[in-house]
Design a protein around this motif. Structure first.
Motif, PDB file in Angstrom:
ATOM      1  N   ILE A   1     -39.299  -7.373  21.550  1.00 19.21           N
ATOM      2  CA  ILE A   1     -39.376  -7.147  20.103  1.00 19.21           C
ATOM      3  C   ILE A   1     -38.027  -7.427  19.449  1.00 19.21           C
ATOM      4  O   ILE A   1     -37.951  -8.032  18.376  1.00 19.21           O
ATOM      5  CB  ILE A   1     -39.840  -5.706  19.810  1.00 19.21           C
ATOM      6  N   ARG A   2     -36.950  -6.993  20.108  1.00 16.04           N
ATOM      7  CA  ARG A   2     -35.608  -7.246  19.567  1.00 16.04           C
ATOM      8  C   ARG A   2     -35.343  -8.745  19.479  1.00 16.04           C
ATOM      9  O   ARG A   2     -34.866  -9.255  18.446  1.00 16.04           O
ATOM     10  CB  ARG A   2     -34.551  -6.589  20.460  1.00 16.04           C
ATOM     11  N   LEU A   3     -35.677  -9.486  20.537  1.00 19.75           N
ATOM     12  CA  LEU A   3     -35.481 -10.934  20.551  1.00 19.75           C
ATOM     13  C   LEU A   3     -36.367 -11.627  19.509  1.00 19.75           C
ATOM     14  O   LEU A   3     -35.948 -12.572  18.840  1.00 19.75           O
ATOM     15  CB  LEU A   3     -35.776 -11.486  21.948  1.00 19.75           C
ATOM     16  N   TYR A   4     -37.605 -11.133  19.397  1.00 16.80           N
ATOM     17  CA  TYR A   4     -38.569 -11.678  18.444  1.00 16.80           C
ATOM     18  C   TYR A   4     -38.075 -11.467  17.008  1.00 16.80           C
ATOM     19  O   TYR A   4     -38.128 -12.364  16.164  1.00 16.80           O
ATOM     20  CB  TYR A   4     -39.916 -10.991  18.672  1.00 16.80           C
ATOM     21  N   ARG A   5     -37.568 -10.262  16.736  1.00 19.28           N
ATOM     22  CA  ARG A   5     -37.071  -9.958  15.393  1.00 19.28           C
ATOM     23  C   ARG A   5     -35.890 -10.853  15.043  1.00 19.28           C
ATOM     24  O   ARG A   5     -35.787 -11.350  13.911  1.00 19.28           O
ATOM     25  CB  ARG A   5     -36.684  -8.478  15.318  1.00 19.28           C
ATOM     26  N   GLU A   6     -34.984 -11.065  16.004  1.00 21.18           N
ATOM     27  CA  GLU A   6     -33.838 -11.953  15.772  1.00 21.18           C
ATOM     28  C   GLU A   6     -34.302 -13.374  15.482  1.00 21.18           C
ATOM     29  O   GLU A   6     -33.762 -14.053  14.603  1.00 21.18           O
ATOM     30  CB  GLU A   6     -32.911 -11.928  16.987  1.00 21.18           C
ATOM     31  N   GLU A   7     -35.307 -13.830  16.224  1.00 17.45           N
ATOM     32  CA  GLU A   7     -35.822 -15.192  16.038  1.00 17.45           C
ATOM     33  C   GLU A   7     -36.408 -15.378  14.641  1.00 17.45           C
ATOM     34  O   GLU A   7     -36.339 -16.463  14.059  1.00 17.45           O
ATOM     35  CB  GLU A   7     -36.892 -15.482  17.098  1.00 17.45           C
ATOM     36  N   LEU A   8     -36.974 -14.303  14.081  1.00 14.20           N
ATOM     37  CA  LEU A   8     -37.565 -14.358  12.749  1.00 14.20           C
ATOM     38  C   LEU A   8     -36.586 -13.878  11.686  1.00 14.20           C
ATOM     39  O   LEU A   8     -36.977 -13.448  10.596  1.00 14.20           O
ATOM     40  CB  LEU A   8     -38.857 -13.531  12.700  1.00 14.20           C
ATOM     41  N   GLY A   9     -35.295 -13.963  11.996  1.00  5.74           N
ATOM     42  CA  GLY A   9     -34.251 -13.685  11.016  1.00  5.74           C
ATOM     43  C   GLY A   9     -34.172 -12.249  10.570  1.00  5.74           C
ATOM     44  O   GLY A   9     -33.700 -11.955   9.465  1.00  5.74           O
ATOM     45  N   ASN A  10     -34.640 -11.329  11.442  1.00  2.00           N
ATOM     46  CA  ASN A  10     -34.622  -9.901  11.110  1.00  2.00           C
ATOM     47  C   ASN A  10     -35.351  -9.594   9.798  1.00  2.00           C
ATOM     48  O   ASN A  10     -35.001  -8.650   9.090  1.00  2.00           O
ATOM     49  CB  ASN A  10     -33.185  -9.376  11.040  1.00  2.00           C
ATOM     50  N   GLN A  11     -36.373 -10.407   9.503  1.00  2.00           N
ATOM     51  CA  GLN A  11     -37.114 -10.240   8.253  1.00  2.00           C
ATOM     52  C   GLN A  11     -38.493  -9.626   8.480  1.00  2.00           C
ATOM     53  O   GLN A  11     -39.419  -9.854   7.694  1.00  2.00           O
ATOM     54  CB  GLN A  11     -37.261 -11.596   7.546  1.00  2.00           C
ATOM     55  N   ILE A  12     -38.639  -8.865   9.535  1.00  2.00           N
ATOM     56  CA  ILE A  12     -39.919  -8.198   9.797  1.00  2.00           C
ATOM     57  C   ILE A  12     -39.675  -6.698   9.882  1.00  2.00           C
ATOM     58  O   ILE A  12     -38.578  -6.249  10.207  1.00  2.00           O
ATOM     59  CB  ILE A  12     -40.584  -8.711  11.100  1.00  2.00           C
ATOM     60  N   GLY A  13     -40.718  -5.934   9.608  1.00  3.00           N
ATOM     61  CA  GLY A  13     -40.613  -4.478   9.644  1.00  3.00           C
ATOM     62  C   GLY A  13     -40.742  -3.944  11.053  1.00  3.00           C
ATOM     63  O   GLY A  13     -40.686  -4.689  12.041  1.00  3.00           O
ATOM     64  N   ASP A  14     -40.911  -2.631  11.152  1.00  4.87           N
ATOM     65  CA  ASP A  14     -41.046  -1.996  12.457  1.00  4.87           C
ATOM     66  C   ASP A  14     -42.332  -2.435  13.138  1.00  4.87           C
ATOM     67  O   ASP A  14     -43.378  -2.579  12.499  1.00  4.87           O
ATOM     68  CB  ASP A  14     -41.049  -0.471  12.307  1.00  4.87           C
ATOM     69  N   ILE A  15     -42.228  -2.659  14.451  1.00  3.95           N
ATOM     70  CA  ILE A  15     -43.382  -3.041  15.259  1.00  3.95           C
ATOM     71  C   ILE A  15     -43.451  -2.093  16.448  1.00  3.95           C
ATOM     72  O   ILE A  15     -42.466  -1.944  17.181  1.00  3.95           O
ATOM     73  CB  ILE A  15     -43.269  -4.491  15.787  1.00  3.95           C
ATOM     74  N   THR A  16     -44.591  -1.448  16.656  1.00  2.00           N
ATOM     75  CA  THR A  16     -44.748  -0.615  17.844  1.00  2.00           C
ATOM     76  C   THR A  16     -44.977  -1.511  19.059  1.00  2.00           C
ATOM     77  O   THR A  16     -45.359  -2.684  18.935  1.00  2.00           O
ATOM     78  CB  THR A  16     -45.938   0.347  17.722  1.00  2.00           C
ATOM     79  N   ARG A  17     -44.755  -0.944  20.231  1.00  2.33           N
ATOM     80  CA  ARG A  17     -45.024  -1.697  21.461  1.00  2.33           C
ATOM     81  C   ARG A  17     -46.491  -2.105  21.525  1.00  2.33           C
ATOM     82  O   ARG A  17     -46.823  -3.220  21.956  1.00  2.33           O
ATOM     83  CB  ARG A  17     -44.672  -0.839  22.695  1.00  2.33           C
ATOM     84  N   GLN A  18     -47.374  -1.209  21.084  1.00  2.00           N
ATOM     85  CA  GLN A  18     -48.806  -1.515  21.135  1.00  2.00           C
ATOM     86  C   GLN A  18     -49.165  -2.664  20.193  1.00  2.00           C
ATOM     87  O   GLN A  18     -49.982  -3.522  20.534  1.00  2.00           O
ATOM     88  CB  GLN A  18     -49.610  -0.253  20.792  1.00  2.00           C
ATOM     89  N   HIS A  19     -48.524  -2.712  19.017  1.00  2.00           N
ATOM     90  CA  HIS A  19     -48.759  -3.831  18.101  1.00  2.00           C
ATOM     91  C   HIS A  19     -48.287  -5.145  18.720  1.00  2.00           C
ATOM     92  O   HIS A  19     -48.931  -6.196  18.583  1.00  2.00           O
ATOM     93  CB  HIS A  19     -48.021  -3.596  16.775  1.00  2.00           C
ATOM     94  N   TYR A  20     -47.150  -5.087  19.394  1.00  2.00           N
ATOM     95  CA  TYR A  20     -46.597  -6.308  19.984  1.00  2.00           C
ATOM     96  C   TYR A  20     -47.499  -6.817  21.107  1.00  2.00           C
ATOM     97  O   TYR A  20     -47.722  -8.032  21.226  1.00  2.00           O
ATOM     98  CB  TYR A  20     -45.186  -6.046  20.517  1.00  2.00           C
ATOM     99  N   MET A  21     -48.030  -5.900  21.912  1.00  2.00           N
ATOM    100  CA  MET A  21     -48.930  -6.313  22.984  1.00  2.00           C
ATOM    101  C   MET A  21     -50.191  -6.960  22.400  1.00  2.00           C
ATOM    102  O   MET A  21     -50.734  -7.911  22.969  1.00  2.00           O
ATOM    103  CB  MET A  21     -49.311  -5.117  23.857  1.00  2.00           C
ATOM    104  N   LYS A  22     -50.646  -6.466  21.260  1.00  2.00           N
ATOM    105  CA  LYS A  22     -51.806  -7.075  20.597  1.00  2.00           C
ATOM    106  C   LYS A  22     -51.452  -8.481  20.114  1.00  2.00           C
ATOM    107  O   LYS A  22     -52.261  -9.415  20.228  1.00  2.00           O
ATOM    108  CB  LYS A  22     -52.240  -6.190  19.427  1.00  2.00           C
ATOM    109  N   LEU A  23     -50.241  -8.654  19.605  1.00  2.00           N
ATOM    110  CA  LEU A  23     -49.791  -9.963  19.146  1.00  2.00           C
ATOM    111  C   LEU A  23     -49.805 -10.978  20.284  1.00  2.00           C
ATOM    112  O   LEU A  23     -50.110 -12.164  20.079  1.00  2.00           O
ATOM    113  CB  LEU A  23     -48.384  -9.846  18.548  1.00  2.00           C
ATOM    114  N   LEU A  24     -49.492 -10.524  21.497  1.00  2.00           N
ATOM    115  CA  LEU A  24     -49.447 -11.426  22.647  1.00  2.00           C
ATOM    116  C   LEU A  24     -50.815 -12.013  22.986  1.00  2.00           C
ATOM    117  O   LEU A  24     -50.894 -13.047  23.652  1.00  2.00           O
ATOM    118  CB  LEU A  24     -48.903 -10.688  23.877  1.00  2.00           C
TER     119      LEU A  24
END
Length: 403
Positions: free
Chosen positions: A275-298
């Motif tokens: 999530i930290r790497l993902y947020r950096e890749e998107l220019g730190n322009q995203i809000g909070d993401i739970t681990r469960q939300h991120y797993m759903k994104l995958l």
């Protein structure tokens, strides 16, 4: 209406899983799971305009409950599991760095809500209608907390919370509130991972499919072992979870005293790094993401999903290296280099298999041991099924196999 349940519960950081026997004569094992997340609500949302039958069909994916219980810090209204993921305002999950499941409210909220939902579904299945009066559940339960926080005192704290009296859960089925009163008669809290062999010895022979594939694909001398052949073996378990990985040394069915420990390693830590790497890749322009939300994104498609998968791959590689190093450490220090087999299981074993399995097999070959990588079919449910088996042994006096 009174109902009685004997259950095994895995109160994981990523998911909560309840296993129970359904039916009066020929009983079937049922497994119910939900992401371990809840949303706190300040007021009851408007009821959806759907039929009772449709509401029952999707009840576990739309759990809206009100809980009154001495076991939690504050009574309240909650979205549970999958429904909470769809409504992320005020969403909470367990802090995998802090741990302390025995003190956290989420394991209790999840367990009570899911039990209430299960009871309503079972009643509806048998009677074809919702109950007209409160359902009363009497439960015997075995569950577990990580070795990293397990003490007899901590275990008793969690046991006493479940045993603290009646828990009143109101489940909203479309526009109809259904009351469920849950009371636990007996509760046992043990260490995560220690129930694994109980479940393993009751599994089908296909639980050894990866083991036989690994050691027979190029070998002239075929290895043919069955589940019962492990009843007296020296086994080092790596039970890879979301927030912790438990390392347990067993000889046959018996955990070796002082032979287990837990570390803050697992899928959740890899996910947080991703999530930290993902947020950096998107220019730190995203809000909070739970681990469960991120797993759903995958599991989704699209450009952001592809970036998420790439970052997760980077993070799982680093986390798998740490887990492998700790397995080697446990082999040397906790088993005095005597373990004959490495068992790898837990939900994280599915995620880390590609990065870890071959390297662990290479190490095992060096020290003349073998790896039993538990297949996906069984990997994530060994703890909950083992807890159910433990509940049967403790509360129904069903004997454990002797090593």
């Amino acid at each position: 209406m009174e109902m009685k349940y004997l259950i095994g519960t895995d109160i994981g950081n990523a998911k909560t899983e309840i296993v129970y026997e359904h039916g009066k004569n020929e009983k079937e094992i049922r497994i119910v799971k939900q992401p371990s997340v809840v949303s706190f609500l300040l007021s009851k949302p408007d009821a959806s305009d759907i039929s009772e039958k449709a509401a029952i069909a999707t009840l576990m994916d739309n759990l809206l409950v009100h809980i009154t219980s001495k076991a939690i810090k504050r009574d309240g209204l909650f979205y549970i599991g999958n429904k909470a993921l769809k409504n992320p305002e005020n969403i909470r999950n367990m802090n995998i760095q802090l741990g302390n499941k025995h003190q956290h409210d989420i394991p209790v909220i999840m367990s009570l809500s899911m039990l209430a939902g299960i009871a309503i579904l079972d009643y509806y299945e048998e009677n074809g209608e919702l109950p007209s009066s409160p359902l009363k559940l009497e439960c015997d339960m075995a569950t577990a907390i990580p070795s990293s926080e397990f003490t007899k005192t901590n275990a008793k704290i969690l046991e006493d919370r479940f045993l603290s009296g009646e828990h009143l859960i109101t489940v909203y089925v479309a526009d109809r509130p259904v009351q469920v009163v849950v009371q636990f008669s007996r509760v046992k809290v043990t260490e995560e991972g220690k129930t694994t062999m109980l479940a393993f010895l009751e599994s089908g022979e296909d639980i050894l499919s990866i083991f036989h594939e690994t050691y027979n694909k190029e070998s002239e001398k075929k290895i043919e072992m069955s589940v019962k052949d492990f009843v007296d073996k020296r086994v080092l378990h790596a039970d890879i979870g979301d927030g912790t990985t438990e390392f347990i040394y067993t000889i046959g069915m018996n955990p070796v005293p002082n032979g287990s420990f837990g570390r803050h390693l697992g899928v959740g830590h890899a996910t947080q790094e991703a999530i930290r790497l993902y947020r950096e890749e998107l220019g730190n322009q995203i809000g909070d993401i739970t681990r469960q939300h991120y797993m759903k994104l995958l599991s989704e498609n699209g450009e952001r999903a592809e970036i998420a998968k790439q970052k997760m791959k980077e993070a799982t590689f680093l986390q798998s290296e740490r887990i492998l190093e700790t397995i080697i450490e446990a082999f040397q220090t906790k088993t005095s280099s005597e373990a004959e087999f490495f068992f790898v299981h837990g939900g994280g074993s599915i995620v880390f298999k590609e990065d870890m399995c071959d390297n662990l097999v290479n190490f095992a070959n060096q020290v003349r041991a073998k790896v039993v990588w538990i297949p996906k079919k069984y990997a994530a449910s060994l703890n909950s099924r083992g807890c159910l088996r433990l509940a049967k042994i403790l509360f129904e006096n069903k004997e454990v196999p002797q090593s």
